[in-house]
Design a protein around this motif. Structure first.
Motif, PDB file in Angstrom:
ATOM      1  N   ASP A  92      34.590  40.055  22.427  1.00 50.25           N
ATOM      2  CA  ASP A  92      34.590  39.315  21.461  1.00 50.25           C
ATOM      3  C   ASP A  92      34.094  37.811  21.638  1.00 50.25           C
ATOM      4  N   VAL A  93      33.303  37.419  22.969  1.00 54.19           N
ATOM      5  CA  VAL A  93      32.758  36.763  23.615  1.00 54.19           C
ATOM      6  C   VAL A  93      31.954  35.731  22.605  1.00 54.19           C
ATOM      7  N   LEU A  94      32.747  34.339  23.154  1.00 53.63           N
ATOM      8  CA  LEU A  94      30.976  33.581  22.259  1.00 53.63           C
ATOM      9  C   LEU A  94      30.192  32.425  22.905  1.00 53.63           C
ATOM     10  N   MET A  95      29.043  32.110  22.976  1.00 53.41           N
ATOM     11  CA  MET A  95      28.632  31.693  23.538  1.00 53.41           C
ATOM     12  C   MET A  95      27.566  30.365  23.125  1.00 53.41           C
ATOM     13  N   ALA A  96      27.632  29.449  23.289  1.00 54.57           N
ATOM     14  CA  ALA A  96      26.628  28.425  22.195  1.00 54.57           C
ATOM     15  C   ALA A  96      24.745  28.526  22.656  1.00 54.57           C
ATOM     16  N   SER A  97      24.089  28.196  22.891  1.00 58.76           N
ATOM     17  CA  SER A  97      22.921  27.336  23.548  1.00 58.76           C
ATOM     18  C   SER A  97      22.926  26.503  25.026  1.00 58.76           C
ATOM     19  N   LYS A  98      21.816  27.181  25.516  1.00 58.34           N
ATOM     20  CA  LYS A  98      21.830  26.578  26.875  1.00 58.34           C
ATOM     21  C   LYS A  98      22.819  26.694  27.708  1.00 58.34           C
ATOM     22  N   ILE A  99      23.326  28.147  28.052  1.00 58.86           N
ATOM     23  CA  ILE A  99      24.319  28.377  28.852  1.00 58.86           C
ATOM     24  C   ILE A  99      24.002  28.819  30.076  1.00 58.86           C
ATOM     25  N   TYR A 100      24.120  28.433  31.127  1.00 61.67           N
ATOM     26  CA  TYR A 100      23.943  29.287  32.385  1.00 61.67           C
ATOM     27  C   TYR A 100      25.225  29.943  32.963  1.00 61.67           C
ATOM     28  N   ILE A 101      24.987  31.044  33.248  1.00 61.59           N
ATOM     29  CA  ILE A 101      25.904  31.642  34.181  1.00 61.59           C
ATOM     30  C   ILE A 101      25.546  32.815  35.220  1.00 61.59           C
ATOM     31  N   SER A 102      26.082  32.211  36.392  1.00 60.87           N
ATOM     32  CA  SER A 102      25.877  33.026  38.218  1.00 60.87           C
ATOM     33  C   SER A 102      26.480  33.185  38.532  1.00 60.87           C
ATOM     34  N   ASP A 103      26.663  34.474  39.661  1.00 63.66           N
ATOM     35  CA  ASP A 103      27.088  35.093  40.434  1.00 63.66           C
ATOM     36  C   ASP A 103      26.777  34.953  41.360  1.00 63.66           C
ATOM     37  N   CYS A 104      25.883  34.394  41.764  1.00 65.35           N
ATOM     38  CA  CYS A 104      24.522  34.171  42.992  1.00 65.35           C
ATOM     39  C   CYS A 104      24.100  32.809  43.261  1.00 65.35           C
ATOM     40  N   SER A 105      23.788  32.286  44.452  1.00 64.05           N
ATOM     41  CA  SER A 105      23.333  30.889  44.405  1.00 64.05           C
ATOM     42  C   SER A 105      21.938  31.176  46.115  1.00 64.05           C
ATOM     43  N   HIS A 106      20.789  30.139  46.372  1.00 67.86           N
ATOM     44  CA  HIS A 106      20.345  30.316  47.281  1.00 67.86           C
ATOM     45  C   HIS A 106      21.668  30.099  48.731  1.00 67.86           C
ATOM     46  N   VAL A 132      31.983  37.568  38.422  1.00 63.44           N
ATOM     47  CA  VAL A 132      32.541  36.183  37.866  1.00 63.44           C
ATOM     48  C   VAL A 132      32.555  36.694  36.615  1.00 63.44           C
ATOM     49  N   VAL A 133      34.310  36.634  36.141  1.00 67.33           N
ATOM     50  CA  VAL A 133      34.527  37.318  35.414  1.00 67.33           C
ATOM     51  C   VAL A 133      34.921  36.096  33.812  1.00 67.33           C
ATOM     52  N   ILE A 134      34.214  36.941  33.026  1.00 67.77           N
ATOM     53  CA  ILE A 134      35.031  35.643  31.379  1.00 67.77           C
ATOM     54  C   ILE A 134      35.264  36.853  30.446  1.00 67.77           C
ATOM     55  N   GLY A 135      36.953  36.105  30.513  1.00 71.74           N
ATOM     56  CA  GLY A 135      37.546  36.922  29.604  1.00 71.74           C
ATOM     57  C   GLY A 135      37.586  37.604  27.755  1.00 71.74           C
ATOM     58  N   ASP A 136      38.042  38.095  27.301  1.00 74.35           N
ATOM     59  CA  ASP A 136      37.764  38.510  25.566  1.00 74.35           C
ATOM     60  C   ASP A 136      37.947  36.970  24.928  1.00 74.35           C
ATOM     61  N   ARG A 137      37.333  36.438  24.119  1.00 70.67           N
ATOM     62  CA  ARG A 137      37.395  35.745  23.218  1.00 70.67           C
ATOM     63  C   ARG A 137      37.544  34.310  24.052  1.00 70.67           C
ATOM     64  N   VAL A 138      36.923  34.322  24.758  1.00 71.56           N
ATOM     65  CA  VAL A 138      36.622  32.868  25.546  1.00 71.56           C
ATOM     66  C   VAL A 138      35.081  32.700  24.429  1.00 71.56           C
ATOM     67  N   LEU A 147      29.635  28.765  37.177  1.00 69.70           N
ATOM     68  CA  LEU A 147      29.326  29.190  38.778  1.00 69.70           C
ATOM     69  C   LEU A 147      29.682  29.989  39.531  1.00 69.70           C
ATOM     70  N   PRO A 148      29.562  30.779  40.211  1.00 69.29           N
ATOM     71  CA  PRO A 148      29.485  32.131  41.109  1.00 69.29           C
ATOM     72  C   PRO A 148      31.437  31.601  41.176  1.00 69.29           C
ATOM     73  N   GLY A 149      32.019  33.166  41.700  1.00 62.70           N
ATOM     74  CA  GLY A 149      33.430  32.871  42.444  1.00 62.70           C
ATOM     75  C   GLY A 149      33.990  32.247  41.335  1.00 62.70           C
ATOM     76  N   VAL A 150      33.731  32.217  39.851  1.00 65.21           N
ATOM     77  CA  VAL A 150      34.605  32.127  38.937  1.00 65.21           C
ATOM     78  C   VAL A 150      34.940  32.792  38.108  1.00 65.21           C
ATOM     79  N   THR A 151      36.630  32.854  37.152  1.00 68.11           N
ATOM     80  CA  THR A 151      37.156  34.119  36.548  1.00 68.11           C
ATOM     81  C   THR A 151      37.741  32.723  35.470  1.00 68.11           C
ATOM     82  N   ILE A 152      37.548  32.948  34.123  1.00 70.78           N
ATOM     83  CA  ILE A 152      37.204  32.310  32.914  1.00 70.78           C
ATOM     84  C   ILE A 152      38.924  33.416  32.298  1.00 70.78           C
ATOM     85  N   GLY A 153      39.743  33.149  31.591  1.00 71.17           N
ATOM     86  CA  GLY A 153      41.010  33.210  31.171  1.00 71.17           C
ATOM     87  C   GLY A 153      40.436  33.792  29.748  1.00 71.17           C
TER      88      GLY A 153
END
Length: 204
Positions: A92-106, A132-138, A147-153
Motif C-alpha cells: 500500500d505504498v504510494l510514490m509521486a513522480s520523479k522519485i529516486y531510490i537506491s541502495d548503492c552508490s559508486h 533500503v526498507v520502506i514500510g507499509d502505507r508510506v 539514499l542507501p542504508g535508510v529505513t522508513i517506518g
C-alpha cells in the motif's frame, strides 16, 4: 475516461494495458514506456502499477531477488529504483513522480579506510551498497530521494523535494534535506501533531 485522458491518451492507456497483460501479468498496469533491467531479480505483488517512464533496475551480487515490492504499490511517472543488495517496499505504498531510490552508490564515503579516492573516475569506483526498507502505507512526495542504508517506518509521509539520508520512524511527516520529522500522528486524538523543537531549533 475519454474526457480525462483524451483520444490519444486512451490509445496509450489501452496499448499499455495490453502490454502489461502480455509481458507482466502479475502487475495491474504499466504505462509505456517502461525500463526494467534485471527482471528476474525483481518481485512485485498484486495490483502493482507504474506511471510513464519508470525505471526499475537490479544488479545483484549473487543472482538473488534484490528488489521486493509489496501489494497495491503505486508509482507515478519517472520513478527510478535501483537495487544491488536489497530494496524492500512494503504494501500500500504510494510514490509521486520523479522519485529516486537506491541502495548503492559508486564508491564508499564513510570516512574510514575503505573510502574511495577522488582520483578514480566515479564510474570506475567499486559499487557499495546498504539495504533500503520502506514500510507499509508510506507516501513519498514529488522529487524525493531515498539514499542507501535508510529505513522508513510504516505510515510515514515524506514531503516534496526531501532527501532521506537517515532512518525515519513510523507514522511521522518528514521534510527537508536531510528529511526530519516535523509531525507525528497521535492515535489517541486521531490528529497529526507538531513535534517540539530542541534548543537548536530542530525537530526532535
Amino acid at each position: 475516461m475519454i474526457k480525462t485522458y483524451g483520444i490519444w491518451g486512451m490509445f496509450i492507456l489501452i496499448r499499455s494495458w495490453i502490454f502489461t497483460k502480455i509481458f507482466y501479468r502479475s502487475a495491474k498496469l504499466m504505462l509505456l514506456p517502461v525500463d526494467i533491467r534485471g527482471r528476474k531479480h525483481i518481485k512485485w505483488g498484486a495490483n502493482f502499477t507504474m506511471g510513464f517512464g519508470c525505471r526499475l533496475e537490479s544488479y545483484p551480487k549473487n543472482g538473488e531477488v534484490v528488489l521486493h515490492i509489496g501489494d497495491n504499490v503505486q508509482l507515478q511517472d519517472a520513478v527510478h529504483i535501483t537495487a544491488r543488495s536489497r530494496v524492500v517496499i512494503g504494501n500500500d505504498v504510494l510514490m509521486a513522480s520523479k522519485i529516486y531510490i537506491s541502495d548503492c552508490s559508486h564508491g564508499e564515503y564513510s570516512g574510514n579506510e575503505t573510502d574511495s579516492s577522488p582520483m578514480i573516475r566515479p564510474g570506475s569506483r567499486e559499487l557499495s551498497s546498504k539495504d533500503v526498507v520502506i514500510g507499509d502505507r508510506v507516501w513519498l512526495g514529488e522529487f524525493v530521494a531515498v539514499l542507501p542504508g535508510v529505513t522508513i517506518g510504516e505510515g510515514t509521509i515524506v514531503g516534496t523535494n526531501s532527501v532521506v539520508s537517515k532512518d525515519l520512524p513510523a507514522n511521522v511527516i518528514a521534510v527537508g534535506i536531510p528529511a526530519r520529522p516535523i509531525k507525528r500522528f497521535n492515535f489517541e486524538s486521531g490528529r497529526w501533531e507538531l513535534i517540539p523543537k530542541d534548543p537548536d531549533g530542530l525537530f526532535k
